[in-house]
Design a protein around this motif. Structure first.
Motif, PDB file in Angstrom:
ATOM      1  N   CYS A  35       0.817  -1.213   0.000  1.00 59.25           N
ATOM      2  CA  CYS A  35       0.000   0.000   0.000  1.00 59.25           C
ATOM      3  C   CYS A  35       0.852   1.264   0.000  1.00 59.25           C
ATOM      4  O   CYS A  35       0.439   2.292  -0.531  1.00 59.25           O
ATOM      5  CB  CYS A  35      -0.931   0.036   1.208  1.00 59.25           C
ATOM      6  SG  CYS A  35      -1.678  -1.545   1.615  1.00 59.25           S
ATOM      7  N   CYS A  38       1.452   4.012  -2.756  1.00 57.50           N
ATOM      8  CA  CYS A  38       0.438   5.017  -3.106  1.00 57.50           C
ATOM      9  C   CYS A  38      -0.179   5.702  -1.896  1.00 57.50           C
ATOM     10  O   CYS A  38      -0.863   6.697  -2.050  1.00 57.50           O
ATOM     11  CB  CYS A  38      -0.693   4.373  -3.894  1.00 57.50           C
ATOM     12  SG  CYS A  38      -0.181   3.628  -5.433  1.00 57.50           S
ATOM     13  N   HIS A  39       0.002   5.122  -0.717  1.00 57.94           N
ATOM     14  CA  HIS A  39      -0.678   5.686   0.457  1.00 57.94           C
ATOM     15  C   HIS A  39       0.304   6.017   1.564  1.00 57.94           C
ATOM     16  O   HIS A  39       1.189   5.216   1.879  1.00 57.94           O
ATOM     17  CB  HIS A  39      -1.674   4.679   1.049  1.00 57.94           C
ATOM     18  CG  HIS A  39      -2.899   4.478   0.227  1.00 57.94           C
ATOM     19  ND1 HIS A  39      -3.924   5.394   0.173  1.00 57.94           N
ATOM     20  CD2 HIS A  39      -3.271   3.452  -0.576  1.00 57.94           C
ATOM     21  CE1 HIS A  39      -4.872   4.927  -0.624  1.00 57.94           C
ATOM     22  NE2 HIS A  39      -4.507   3.756  -1.100  1.00 57.94           N
ATOM     23  N   MET A  92      -7.529   2.230  -8.098  1.00 53.75           N
ATOM     24  CA  MET A  92      -6.682   1.522  -7.135  1.00 53.75           C
ATOM     25  C   MET A  92      -6.664   0.044  -7.521  1.00 53.75           C
ATOM     26  O   MET A  92      -7.714  -0.540  -7.767  1.00 53.75           O
ATOM     27  CB  MET A  92      -7.245   1.689  -5.725  1.00 53.75           C
ATOM     28  CG  MET A  92      -6.506   0.820  -4.732  1.00 53.75           C
ATOM     29  SD  MET A  92      -6.862   1.273  -3.049  1.00 53.75           S
ATOM     30  CE  MET A  92      -6.939  -0.358  -2.318  1.00 53.75           C
TER      31      MET A  92
END
Ligand code: HEC
Length: 176
Positions: A35, A38-39, A92
């Motif tokens: 993750c 992107c996060h 996503m």
């Protein structure tokens, strides 16, 4: 016999420590591997900052979205569509192989890493590097200690059992 006991204890310790790996560590390592590209928890990157996601969405929503966000967008889920447009229509990727429990662990990890809102609003907040870096005991450390003490108790129980067996063997040998 002695070596057998040592071996038994060792393999018990090994298997117990594998089983007792706290779930939060799992959440953390999945987040880092799958993750974090992107996060960030407290900042928007390609994807939204995930702090507080457990409050704006239900856990079922989060699970479905992580497993297949585009399925939700295409089925017209209002929040999913709005978010998709807000984040430049970047889909996503699906993580269909993540189980419900694994996603819950990620959410638990996000909750712990999320900075409390008050901190950002503090009037004389110093730059983040100057903030004291202390952590209150979290669920994480509790589950670690619980796992640790369970392990110790288990080891003691096995040891006592082994001593009993030995005593019994001696008694049997004596009565022959
Ligand atoms: C390739 C980039 C990318 C990766 C990798 C990624 N995401 Fe996302 N994520 C996004 C984008 C972009 C959005 C915004 C919604 C959209 O565009 O579909 C999003 C939205 C979300 C949301 C909704 C947030 C909200 O505010 O409601 C959650 C929850 C989420 N992601 C969790 C995860 C988790 C957990 C992982 C790892 C298993 C992950 N994402 C991996 C790009 C990514």
């Amino acid at each position: 016999m002695k070596y057998k006991i040592i071996f038994l204890l060792f393999s018990l310790w090994l298997s117990a420590s594998i089983i007792a790996a706290p779930p939060l560590d799992e959440g953390k390592s999945i987040f880092a591997a799958r993750c974090a590209a992107c996060h960030n928890i407290n900042k928007n990157l390609t994807g939204p900052a995930l702090a507080g996601v457990d409050q704006r969405r239900s856990i079922d929503w989060i699970i479905s979205f992580v497993q297949s966000s585009q399925t939700m967008v295409k089925s017209g889920n209002k929040d999913a569509v709005a978010l998709f447009h807000k984040f430049n229509n970047i889909p996503m990727p699906d993580h269909a192989d993540l189980s419900d429990a694994q996603i819950k662990n990620i959410v638990e990890y996000i909750k712990i890493e999320a900075k409390p809102v008050e901190e950002e609003k503090a009037p004389f907040a110093t730059p983040s590097k100057l903030r004291p870096n202390y952590n209150l005991p979290t669920l994480h450390s509790y589950s670690f200690f619980i796992a640790f003490f369970t392990l110790v108790a288990l080891l003691i129980a096995v040891l006592l059992f082994a001593v009993r067996v030995k005593e019994y063997e001696r008694k049997m040998a004596g009565s022959e």
